[in-house]
Design a protein around this motif. Structure first.
Motif, mmCIF file in Angstrom:
data_model
loop_
_atom_site.group_PDB
_atom_site.id
_atom_site.type_symbol
_atom_site.label_atom_id
_atom_site.label_comp_id
_atom_site.label_asym_id
_atom_site.label_seq_id
_atom_site.Cartn_x
_atom_site.Cartn_y
_atom_site.Cartn_z
ATOM 1 N N GLN A 52 -5.178 10.138 -2.279
ATOM 2 C CA GLN A 52 -5.902 11.395 -2.086
ATOM 3 C C GLN A 52 -5.130 12.560 -2.698
ATOM 4 O O GLN A 52 -3.897 12.586 -2.680
ATOM 5 C CB GLN A 52 -6.121 11.664 -0.592
ATOM 6 N N ILE A 53 -5.877 13.536 -3.217
ATOM 7 C CA ILE A 53 -5.258 14.763 -3.706
ATOM 8 C C ILE A 53 -4.854 15.621 -2.505
ATOM 9 O O ILE A 53 -5.684 15.946 -1.660
ATOM 10 C CB ILE A 53 -6.222 15.544 -4.612
ATOM 11 N N VAL A 54 -3.582 15.963 -2.425
ATOM 12 C CA VAL A 54 -3.091 16.776 -1.307
ATOM 13 C C VAL A 54 -2.544 18.122 -1.772
ATOM 14 O O VAL A 54 -2.231 18.988 -0.951
ATOM 15 C CB VAL A 54 -2.018 16.028 -0.482
ATOM 16 N N GLY A 55 -2.420 18.309 -3.086
ATOM 17 C CA GLY A 55 -1.886 19.580 -3.567
ATOM 18 C C GLY A 55 -1.839 19.630 -5.082
ATOM 19 O O GLY A 55 -2.315 18.733 -5.777
ATOM 20 N N LYS A 56 -1.254 20.701 -5.574
ATOM 21 C CA LYS A 56 -1.085 20.915 -7.006
ATOM 22 C C LYS A 56 0.343 21.406 -7.261
ATOM 23 O O LYS A 56 0.993 21.965 -6.371
ATOM 24 C CB LYS A 56 -2.062 21.978 -7.527
ATOM 25 N N LYS A 57 0.810 21.218 -8.497
ATOM 26 C CA LYS A 57 2.106 21.768 -8.898
ATOM 27 C C LYS A 57 1.927 22.620 -10.134
ATOM 28 O O LYS A 57 1.072 22.357 -10.986
ATOM 29 C CB LYS A 57 3.136 20.667 -9.129
ATOM 30 N N ILE A 58 2.749 23.660 -10.230
ATOM 31 C CA ILE A 58 2.750 24.539 -11.393
ATOM 32 C C ILE A 58 4.082 24.357 -12.109
ATOM 33 O O ILE A 58 5.142 24.320 -11.472
ATOM 34 C CB ILE A 58 2.576 26.006 -10.990
ATOM 35 N N GLY A 59 4.019 24.222 -13.419
ATOM 36 C CA GLY A 59 5.233 24.061 -14.211
ATOM 37 C C GLY A 59 5.330 25.109 -15.305
ATOM 38 O O GLY A 59 4.370 25.824 -15.593
ATOM 39 N N LEU A 60 6.495 25.195 -15.909
ATOM 40 C CA LEU A 60 6.736 26.114 -17.028
ATOM 41 C C LEU A 60 6.400 27.558 -16.665
ATOM 42 O O LEU A 60 5.736 28.271 -17.413
ATOM 43 C CB LEU A 60 5.923 25.683 -18.259
ATOM 44 N N THR A 61 6.872 28.002 -15.508
ATOM 45 C CA THR A 61 6.581 29.363 -15.062
ATOM 46 C C THR A 61 7.535 30.396 -15.644
ATOM 47 O O THR A 61 7.259 31.595 -15.570
ATOM 48 C CB THR A 61 6.615 29.455 -13.525
ATOM 49 N N GLU A 223 -4.513 22.032 1.394
ATOM 50 C CA GLU A 223 -3.669 21.618 0.272
ATOM 51 C C GLU A 223 -2.429 22.510 0.203
ATOM 52 O O GLU A 223 -2.398 23.600 0.777
ATOM 53 C CB GLU A 223 -4.429 21.736 -1.056
ATOM 54 N N PHE A 224 -1.424 22.022 -0.527
ATOM 55 C CA PHE A 224 -0.270 22.873 -0.795
ATOM 56 C C PHE A 224 -0.092 23.023 -2.295
ATOM 57 O O PHE A 224 -0.559 22.197 -3.093
ATOM 58 C CB PHE A 224 1.003 22.335 -0.138
ATOM 59 N N VAL A 225 0.576 24.098 -2.676
ATOM 60 C CA VAL A 225 0.820 24.396 -4.089
ATOM 61 C C VAL A 225 2.311 24.607 -4.292
ATOM 62 O O VAL A 225 2.922 25.468 -3.647
ATOM 63 C CB VAL A 225 0.064 25.663 -4.542
ATOM 64 N N LEU A 226 2.908 23.814 -5.179
ATOM 65 C CA LEU A 226 4.282 24.060 -5.614
ATOM 66 C C LEU A 226 4.228 25.140 -6.680
ATOM 67 O O LEU A 226 3.644 24.944 -7.746
ATOM 68 C CB LEU A 226 4.897 22.789 -6.188
ATOM 69 N N ALA A 227 4.840 26.275 -6.395
ATOM 70 C CA ALA A 227 4.614 27.460 -7.223
ATOM 71 C C ALA A 227 5.445 27.496 -8.499
ATOM 72 O O ALA A 227 5.201 28.342 -9.360
ATOM 73 C CB ALA A 227 4.872 28.726 -6.409
ATOM 74 N N GLY A 228 6.409 26.593 -8.644
ATOM 75 C CA GLY A 228 7.222 26.589 -9.857
ATOM 76 C C GLY A 228 8.712 26.614 -9.542
ATOM 77 O O GLY A 228 9.139 27.105 -8.490
ATOM 78 N N ALA A 229 9.496 26.092 -10.457
ATOM 79 C CA ALA A 229 10.928 25.937 -10.233
ATOM 80 C C ALA A 229 11.669 27.266 -10.335
ATOM 81 O O ALA A 229 11.416 28.062 -11.230
ATOM 82 C CB ALA A 229 11.504 24.953 -11.240
ATOM 83 N N LEU A 230 12.623 27.469 -9.406
ATOM 84 C CA LEU A 230 13.449 28.676 -9.428
ATOM 85 C C LEU A 230 14.606 28.560 -10.416
ATOM 86 O O LEU A 230 15.148 29.577 -10.868
ATOM 87 C CB LEU A 230 14.011 28.963 -8.034
ATOM 88 N N THR A 231 15.005 27.324 -10.725
ATOM 89 C CA THR A 231 16.126 27.089 -11.644
ATOM 90 C C THR A 231 15.757 25.953 -12.596
ATOM 91 O O THR A 231 14.706 25.330 -12.462
ATOM 92 C CB THR A 231 17.402 26.689 -10.878
ATOM 93 N N ALA A 232 16.645 25.678 -13.528
ATOM 94 C CA ALA A 232 16.422 24.562 -14.443
ATOM 95 C C ALA A 232 16.477 23.239 -13.694
ATOM 96 O O ALA A 232 17.211 23.088 -12.709
ATOM 97 C CB ALA A 232 17.482 24.581 -15.551
ATOM 98 N N ALA A 233 15.719 22.268 -14.169
ATOM 99 C CA ALA A 233 15.730 20.935 -13.570
ATOM 100 C C ALA A 233 17.095 20.285 -13.769
ATOM 101 O O ALA A 233 17.778 20.505 -14.771
ATOM 102 C CB ALA A 233 14.638 20.077 -14.188
#
Length: 257
Positions: A52-61, A223-233
């Motif tokens: 099931q879809i439970v959320g979304k992620k945002i990348g390259l912010t 749902e939850f949303v990962l808003a983007g990374a604060l630092t480099a991976a």
């Protein structure tokens, strides 16, 4: 192009841990719309398997990452039910290919958000609470040799999410100024503030709601949303324990073996 074929290739790469050549090499005419279509085909395959879809992620912010990929906006991917772990989890590396870790703020929604024209104020109204989170990113493309269309097709290079156990209301914090320290095996190795995500993670969530509307997709309550990374991976190695401590939001950690 037949986007279904490439969705199946990426799905097989994930299942067998045998990454494939970049789609931007094998299908140089691929467009961003093609890439999102491939992503959606993959998600449909997983839903047919009962996930099931439970959320979304945002990348390259960050502007730096966008410049690296020669784009002017972030990307996104879907989070499925089998991708989520709880704070303190020990995670097996056996089903991952070349994992890295990112440190983020997750928004848990109490109202639907359907673009276009979603504003930061709309996001505030729709958010139930925020939590600290870790995102394991992984690439089904050989050696992370990716361009923008590759990571989009590959579900935003997402693999797993670890959600922190402490919830905080947006009204209780000054979100852009929330600081974060990251520890690897007990040693501090990075720090940042939430403003690293588009100046304010709320803007990233608003961007996502509006971007999704192009494909007739919305963000739904629960749902939850990962808003983007604060630092480099950071690359994950066997035996690593990571902890991200956020001012006023608590911490989240995971161990990898």
């Amino acid at each position: 192009m037949n986007t279904q074929i490439y969705a199946e290739k990426l799905q097989k790469a994930e299942e067998t841990k045998q990454p494939i050549k970049p789609l931007t090499t094998t299908v140089p005419e691929i467009t961003v719309d093609d890439a999102y279509a491939i992503q959606l085909h993959q998600i449909a395959i997983k839903q047919q398997q009962g996930k099931q879809i439970v959320g979304k992620k945002i990348g390259l912010t960050s502007k730096a990452m966008q410049k690296l990929f020669n784009v002017t906006e972030p990307d996104y991917g879907h989070i499925l039910s089998d991708m989520v772990e709880v704070d303190g989890a020990t995670i097996s590396l056996n089903h991952l290919i070349q994992p890295k870790l990112e440190f983020e703020v997750a928004f848990v929604l109490k109202k639907d958000l359907y673009g276009p024209n979603i504003t930061v104020e709309d996001v505030i109204e729709a958010t139930d609470y925020i939590v600290p989170a870790l995102e394991v990113i992984d690439s089904r493309i050989t050696d992370w040799n990716i361009r923008f269309e590759d990571t989009v097709a590959d579900n935003g290079s997402s693999a797993m999410v670890i959600i922190g156990g402490t919830s905080t209301k947006l009204s209780d914090v000054d979100l852009p100024h929330i600081g974060m320290n990251v520890y690897r095996n007990g040693e501090l190795f990075d720090s940042a503030a939430a403003a690293a995500v588009m100046g304010n993670p709320l803007r990233a969530v608003a961007w996502l709601a509006n971007k999704l509307s192009k494909y007739n997709i919305g963000l739904q309550a629960g749902e939850f949303v990962l808003a983007g990374a604060l630092t480099a991976a950071v690359t994950i190695e066997d035996g690593d324990t990571f902890t991200a401590e956020f001012a006023h939001l608590g911490s989240v950690s995971a161990t990898f073996r």
